[in-house]
Design an enzyme around this catalytic site. Structure first.
Site, short mmCIF file in Angstrom:
data_model
loop_
_atom_site.label_atom_id
_atom_site.label_comp_id
_atom_site.label_asym_id
_atom_site.label_seq_id
_atom_site.Cartn_x
_atom_site.Cartn_y
_atom_site.Cartn_z
N LYS A 11 0.66 -1.13 0.01
CA LYS A 11 0.04 0.07 0.07
C LYS A 11 0.74 1.28 -0.02
O LYS A 11 2.12 1.24 0.53
CB LYS A 11 -0.87 0.15 1.22
CG LYS A 11 -0.30 0.09 2.51
CD LYS A 11 0.19 1.34 3.22
CE LYS A 11 0.62 1.18 4.81
NZ LYS A 11 1.50 2.46 5.25
N ASP A 141 -2.69 -1.15 10.47
CA ASP A 141 -2.69 -1.19 8.99
C ASP A 141 -3.41 -2.46 8.29
O ASP A 141 -3.37 -2.65 7.18
CB ASP A 141 -1.15 -1.04 8.35
CG ASP A 141 -0.96 0.38 8.35
OD1 ASP A 141 -1.95 1.13 8.64
OD2 ASP A 141 0.49 0.54 7.97
#
Ligand code: C5P
Length: 298
Positions: A11, A141
């Site tokens: 990401k 996350d």
């Protein structure tokens, strides 16, 4: 026995505003995060197992990757069993590409791939909502990786909202160059440095206003969204980061910044931008140990 192969994307945080420290020691943040087309692959093979320690195994060809219980893949497997009471076992093989200590979410994404894989083998014991809850216990996350596209993340990371389709479309498919120096940055260190420098926080109202303005401006670009207030504390210690980022902006006019708590950075590139000179500049500044990979926002 069935085997599932699950892609675990990296990401990038296009927008990251750390807004303050919470009573529980974590930080509140507002972030726009997007998976990219580059990542790891986790193979999950069902195996007949007793209830012993060998119930889950993890293998990885990269010797630098820990394959013991400290790996989030195995933590995810334990969390899955605790949440479901599933009695099966699994052998995980991790094909690791995402650099570690990079702020690219590699470990978190692998953990979510493990949860999804086990849930697949177990016939979907966990609903999407429960998967997100279990993912949040593994790391701040993790939940974002269940969304499958660009999201806004709030709280410590557990509140995840998909961007409206037309807003996500400004990000999806954009070309990005990922680059990371030979060293990593520890996430707890980076957050600890923020806490030691409270003036580095962006007040939450300011962060939300900035984000809302970008979202509500039709045609606002990925380049215009870039923000990361962790970059300043990280850059004060790891000066190779701001030095190169400033050079890339000045020399090539590209929008570039650090992802998450670093040390990886990324540049958003126009489709016709010549990338070879940018890669050469990165290698010149950070040496051959630097990781460089061109990909697109997924
Ligand atoms: O949630 P995770 O285990 O990935 O976080 C690693 C460390 O990063 C935490 O122990 C904490 O020090 C810091 N952190 C934080 N605020 C967040 C996310 C992480 O302070 N929102």
């Amino acid at each position: 026995m069935s085997t599932l192969s699950i892609f675990a994307p990296a990401k990038v945080n296009l927008f990251l505003a750390i807004t303050g420290r919470r009573a529980d020691g974590y930080h509140d943040l507002v972030s726009v995060v997007a998976p990219v087309e580059f990542g790891d692959t986790l193979r999950v093979e069902a195996k007949v197992a007793g209830g012993g320690a060998d119930r889950f195994e993890l293998g990885c060809e990269d010797a630098a990757v820990p394959v013991d219980e400290t790996n989030l893949v195995l933590k995810a497997a334990r969390a899955f069993v605790a949440a479901t009471g599933w009695r099966g076992g699994a052998k995980f093989s991790l094909e690791k590409h995402i650099p570690m200590g990079a702020g690219l979410g590699g470990g978190s994404s692998d953990a979510v791939a493990a949860l999804r894989g086990l849930n697949g083998l177990a016939g979907g014991l966990l609903t999407a909502a429960r998967l997100a809850e279990v993912a949040a216990t593994l790391g701040s996350d993790c939940p974002l990786f269940l969304a499958g596209g660009p999201v806004v993340m709030r709280g410590r990371g557990e509140r995840v909202e998909r961007l409206p389709t037309e807003v996500a479309a400004r990000l999806r498919g954009r070309r990005v160059l990922l680059f990371k120096p030979g060293f990593g940055i520890s996430t707890p260190w980076a957050f600890g440095s923020m806490a030691a420098t409270p003036k580095s926080y962006i007040p939450v109202t300011e962060a939300e206003t900035k984000l809302a303005t970008w979202m509500n401006t039709p045609g606002a670009t990925a380049e215009e969204l870039l923000c990361n207030n962790m970059a300043e504390v990280a850059g004060a210690k790891f000066i190779a980061l701001p030095t190169l980022l400033a050079w890339l902006r000045e020399r090539f006019g590209v929008a570039a910044q650090m992802s998450g708590s670093g040390s990886a950075c990324f540049a958003v590139l126009a489709d016709d931008a010549p990338v070879a000179a940018i890669i050469a500049a990165i290698r010149e500044a950070w040496g051959l140990s630097a990781f460089v990979w061109e990909t697109r926002i997924a």
